[in-house]
Scaffold this motif. Sequence first.
Motif, PDB file in Angstrom:
ATOM      1  N   THR A  12     -24.649  75.695  81.018  1.00 37.86           N
ATOM      2  CA  THR A  12     -23.696  75.514  80.762  1.00 37.86           C
ATOM      3  C   THR A  12     -23.306  74.266  81.260  1.00 37.86           C
ATOM      4  O   THR A  12     -23.219  73.972  82.010  1.00 37.86           O
ATOM      5  N   LYS A  13     -22.119  73.687  80.894  1.00 37.37           N
ATOM      6  CA  LYS A  13     -20.959  72.754  81.926  1.00 37.37           C
ATOM      7  C   LYS A  13     -20.216  73.266  82.984  1.00 37.37           C
ATOM      8  O   LYS A  13     -20.268  72.462  84.338  1.00 37.37           O
ATOM      9  N   ASP A  14     -19.980  74.470  82.906  1.00 34.23           N
ATOM     10  CA  ASP A  14     -19.277  74.805  84.444  1.00 34.23           C
ATOM     11  C   ASP A  14     -19.477  76.459  84.452  1.00 34.23           C
ATOM     12  O   ASP A  14     -19.460  77.543  83.269  1.00 34.23           O
ATOM     13  N   LEU A  15     -18.579  77.156  85.812  1.00 34.18           N
ATOM     14  CA  LEU A  15     -19.142  78.923  85.688  1.00 34.18           C
ATOM     15  C   LEU A  15     -18.726  79.807  85.303  1.00 34.18           C
ATOM     16  O   LEU A  15     -18.937  80.850  84.576  1.00 34.18           O
ATOM     17  N   ALA A  16     -17.355  79.048  84.311  1.00 29.75           N
ATOM     18  CA  ALA A  16     -17.405  80.031  83.541  1.00 29.75           C
ATOM     19  C   ALA A  16     -17.964  79.617  82.037  1.00 29.75           C
ATOM     20  O   ALA A  16     -17.743  81.283  81.300  1.00 29.75           O
ATOM     21  N   GLU A  17     -17.841  79.048  82.209  1.00 24.94           N
ATOM     22  CA  GLU A  17     -18.625  79.045  80.433  1.00 24.94           C
ATOM     23  C   GLU A  17     -19.804  79.645  80.714  1.00 24.94           C
ATOM     24  O   GLU A  17     -20.492  80.447  80.066  1.00 24.94           O
ATOM     25  N   ARG A  18     -20.797  79.565  81.521  1.00 17.91           N
ATOM     26  CA  ARG A  18     -21.857  80.484  82.139  1.00 17.91           C
ATOM     27  C   ARG A  18     -22.003  82.068  82.444  1.00 17.91           C
ATOM     28  O   ARG A  18     -22.252  82.743  81.284  1.00 17.91           O
ATOM     29  N   LYS A  19     -20.376  82.338  82.847  1.00 21.23           N
ATOM     30  CA  LYS A  19     -20.269  83.810  82.231  1.00 21.23           C
ATOM     31  C   LYS A  19     -20.067  84.192  81.102  1.00 21.23           C
ATOM     32  O   LYS A  19     -20.644  85.654  80.492  1.00 21.23           O
ATOM     33  N   ALA A  20     -19.212  83.645  80.325  1.00 26.16           N
ATOM     34  CA  ALA A  20     -18.812  83.857  78.666  1.00 26.16           C
ATOM     35  C   ALA A  20     -20.449  83.545  77.860  1.00 26.16           C
ATOM     36  O   ALA A  20     -20.541  84.857  77.758  1.00 26.16           O
ATOM     37  N   GLN A  21     -21.089  82.769  78.726  1.00 25.02           N
ATOM     38  CA  GLN A  21     -21.929  82.708  77.525  1.00 25.02           C
ATOM     39  C   GLN A  21     -23.486  84.197  78.558  1.00 25.02           C
ATOM     40  O   GLN A  21     -23.810  85.024  77.271  1.00 25.02           O
ATOM     41  N   LEU A  22     -23.155  84.466  79.375  1.00 28.87           N
ATOM     42  CA  LEU A  22     -23.978  85.775  80.285  1.00 28.87           C
ATOM     43  C   LEU A  22     -23.514  87.199  79.721  1.00 28.87           C
ATOM     44  O   LEU A  22     -24.359  87.327  78.671  1.00 28.87           O
ATOM     45  N   LEU A  23     -22.168  87.566  78.887  1.00 29.75           N
ATOM     46  CA  LEU A  23     -21.500  88.508  78.862  1.00 29.75           C
ATOM     47  C   LEU A  23     -22.063  88.885  76.962  1.00 29.75           C
ATOM     48  O   LEU A  23     -22.825  89.289  76.605  1.00 29.75           O
ATOM     49  N   GLU A  24     -22.177  87.151  76.856  1.00 28.88           N
ATOM     50  CA  GLU A  24     -22.064  87.369  75.071  1.00 28.88           C
ATOM     51  C   GLU A  24     -23.374  87.307  74.357  1.00 28.88           C
ATOM     52  O   GLU A  24     -23.850  88.352  73.875  1.00 28.88           O
ATOM     53  N   ARG A  25     -24.427  86.993  75.503  1.00 29.59           N
ATOM     54  CA  ARG A  25     -25.644  87.412  75.150  1.00 29.59           C
ATOM     55  C   ARG A  25     -26.363  88.540  75.953  1.00 29.59           C
ATOM     56  O   ARG A  25     -27.721  88.756  75.408  1.00 29.59           O
ATOM     57  N   ALA A  26     -25.356  89.379  75.994  1.00 33.65           N
ATOM     58  CA  ALA A  26     -25.976  90.729  77.053  1.00 33.65           C
ATOM     59  C   ALA A  26     -25.385  91.960  76.165  1.00 33.65           C
ATOM     60  O   ALA A  26     -24.475  92.134  75.485  1.00 33.65           O
ATOM     61  N   ASP A  27     -26.592  92.828  76.215  1.00 36.16           N
ATOM     62  CA  ASP A  27     -26.091  94.389  75.645  1.00 36.16           C
ATOM     63  C   ASP A  27     -25.117  94.922  76.903  1.00 36.16           C
ATOM     64  O   ASP A  27     -24.521  95.992  76.610  1.00 36.16           O
ATOM     65  N   ALA A  28     -26.009  94.913  78.039  1.00 34.48           N
ATOM     66  CA  ALA A  28     -25.158  95.589  79.027  1.00 34.48           C
ATOM     67  C   ALA A  28     -25.724  94.930  80.375  1.00 34.48           C
ATOM     68  O   ALA A  28     -26.191  93.712  80.380  1.00 34.48           O
ATOM     69  N   ILE A  29     -24.871  95.251  81.053  1.00 35.98           N
ATOM     70  CA  ILE A  29     -24.733  94.525  82.535  1.00 35.98           C
ATOM     71  C   ILE A  29     -25.196  95.329  84.068  1.00 35.98           C
ATOM     72  O   ILE A  29     -24.559  96.308  83.876  1.00 35.98           O
ATOM     73  N   VAL A  30     -25.997  94.734  84.700  1.00 38.28           N
ATOM     74  CA  VAL A  30     -26.077  95.665  86.100  1.00 38.28           C
ATOM     75  C   VAL A  30     -26.065  94.445  87.034  1.00 38.28           C
ATOM     76  O   VAL A  30     -26.363  93.395  87.424  1.00 38.28           O
ATOM     77  N   VAL A  31     -25.519  95.196  87.471  1.00 38.88           N
ATOM     78  CA  VAL A  31     -25.143  95.018  88.905  1.00 38.88           C
ATOM     79  C   VAL A  31     -25.706  94.649  90.237  1.00 38.88           C
ATOM     80  O   VAL A  31     -25.588  95.877  91.065  1.00 38.88           O
ATOM     81  N   LEU A  32     -26.388  93.731  90.975  1.00 38.69           N
ATOM     82  CA  LEU A  32     -27.576  93.649  91.932  1.00 38.69           C
ATOM     83  C   LEU A  32     -26.709  92.872  93.645  1.00 38.69           C
ATOM     84  O   LEU A  32     -25.791  92.819  93.323  1.00 38.69           O
ATOM     85  N   VAL A  33     -27.399  93.757  94.203  1.00 39.41           N
ATOM     86  CA  VAL A  33     -26.729  92.914  95.350  1.00 39.41           C
ATOM     87  C   VAL A  33     -27.020  91.460  95.364  1.00 39.41           C
ATOM     88  O   VAL A  33     -27.381  90.852  94.935  1.00 39.41           O
ATOM     89  N   GLY A  34     -25.219  90.971  95.885  1.00 33.75           N
ATOM     90  CA  GLY A  34     -24.996  89.862  95.803  1.00 33.75           C
ATOM     91  C   GLY A  34     -23.322  89.357  96.877  1.00 33.75           C
ATOM     92  O   GLY A  34     -23.366  90.310  97.384  1.00 33.75           O
ATOM     93  N   GLY A  35     -23.669  87.861  96.468  1.00 28.65           N
ATOM     94  CA  GLY A  35     -21.905  87.765  97.534  1.00 28.65           C
ATOM     95  C   GLY A  35     -21.375  87.485  96.489  1.00 28.65           C
ATOM     96  O   GLY A  35     -20.867  88.317  95.646  1.00 28.65           O
ATOM     97  N   VAL A  36     -20.272  86.453  96.638  1.00 29.81           N
ATOM     98  CA  VAL A  36     -19.528  85.847  96.376  1.00 29.81           C
ATOM     99  C   VAL A  36     -18.978  85.897  95.297  1.00 29.81           C
ATOM    100  O   VAL A  36     -18.290  86.504  94.038  1.00 29.81           O
ATOM    101  N   GLY A  37     -20.247  85.038  94.665  1.00 26.13           N
ATOM    102  CA  GLY A  37     -20.340  84.825  92.497  1.00 26.13           C
ATOM    103  C   GLY A  37     -20.764  86.217  92.376  1.00 26.13           C
ATOM    104  O   GLY A  37     -20.207  86.083  91.077  1.00 26.13           O
ATOM    105  N   THR A  38     -21.580  87.066  92.599  1.00 25.00           N
ATOM    106  CA  THR A  38     -21.458  88.142  92.714  1.00 25.00           C
ATOM    107  C   THR A  38     -20.436  88.992  92.239  1.00 25.00           C
ATOM    108  O   THR A  38     -20.237  89.587  90.869  1.00 25.00           O
ATOM    109  N   LEU A  39     -19.535  89.129  92.867  1.00 24.62           N
ATOM    110  CA  LEU A  39     -18.525  89.467  93.268  1.00 24.62           C
ATOM    111  C   LEU A  39     -17.512  89.150  91.922  1.00 24.62           C
ATOM    112  O   LEU A  39     -16.656  89.854  91.760  1.00 24.62           O
ATOM    113  N   ASP A  40     -17.276  88.007  91.998  1.00 25.99           N
ATOM    114  CA  ASP A  40     -16.696  87.707  91.252  1.00 25.99           C
ATOM    115  C   ASP A  40     -16.644  87.580  89.239  1.00 25.99           C
ATOM    116  O   ASP A  40     -16.316  88.108  88.128  1.00 25.99           O
ATOM    117  N   GLU A  41     -18.442  87.621  89.081  1.00 27.05           N
ATOM    118  CA  GLU A  41     -19.060  87.709  87.462  1.00 27.05           C
ATOM    119  C   GLU A  41     -18.796  89.403  87.612  1.00 27.05           C
ATOM    120  O   GLU A  41     -18.361  89.798  86.736  1.00 27.05           O
TER     121      GLU A  41
END
Length: 179
Positions: free
Chosen positions: A80-109
Amino acid sequence: MNICVFLSAADLDERYTRPAREFAELLGKGGHTLVWGGSDTGLMKVVADGVEAAGGELLGVSVEFLSHKARPGLDTMVVTKDLAERKAQLLERADAIVVLVGGVGTLDEVTEILELKKHGRHTKPVVVLNTEGFYDGLKQQFQRMDTEGFLPLPLTDLVFFAEDAVGALAYVEEAGGLR
């Protein structure tokens, strides 16, 4: 099922990599597809290796400025071009979301996904795998927001906190059929 995993790309201690590896193995053995940031570094690599070794598929969604860290040879790779588009693509392509340990980027997501869920923009299950109590503070803050009326939906409708990999995947598999 396509399961999006938000997590760190940093090299982490075994107390974080072991549960992530366990989750990845369960995901792959369950015939699921890992949808993630596509990186071949740190914890992202650990999870991708585990899913692939257990027979699961890999669907990476990277961003142009991080494409040099992308994992080669994926089943599917989207850049993708940028992080906003990346997050949109991740959500669009997923049936569910699981959050593992992470930093600021993970918290933002995770907070963006919960904000979208709060407004009814998606109904996909969201699970936080609370490895070693990593997200205890976040859970406490969300509980306070819920108790003091800052959330228009009950916290339990927004996110589930799992204490282990088995519980995280079981919740996703059960809740995924309810969407």
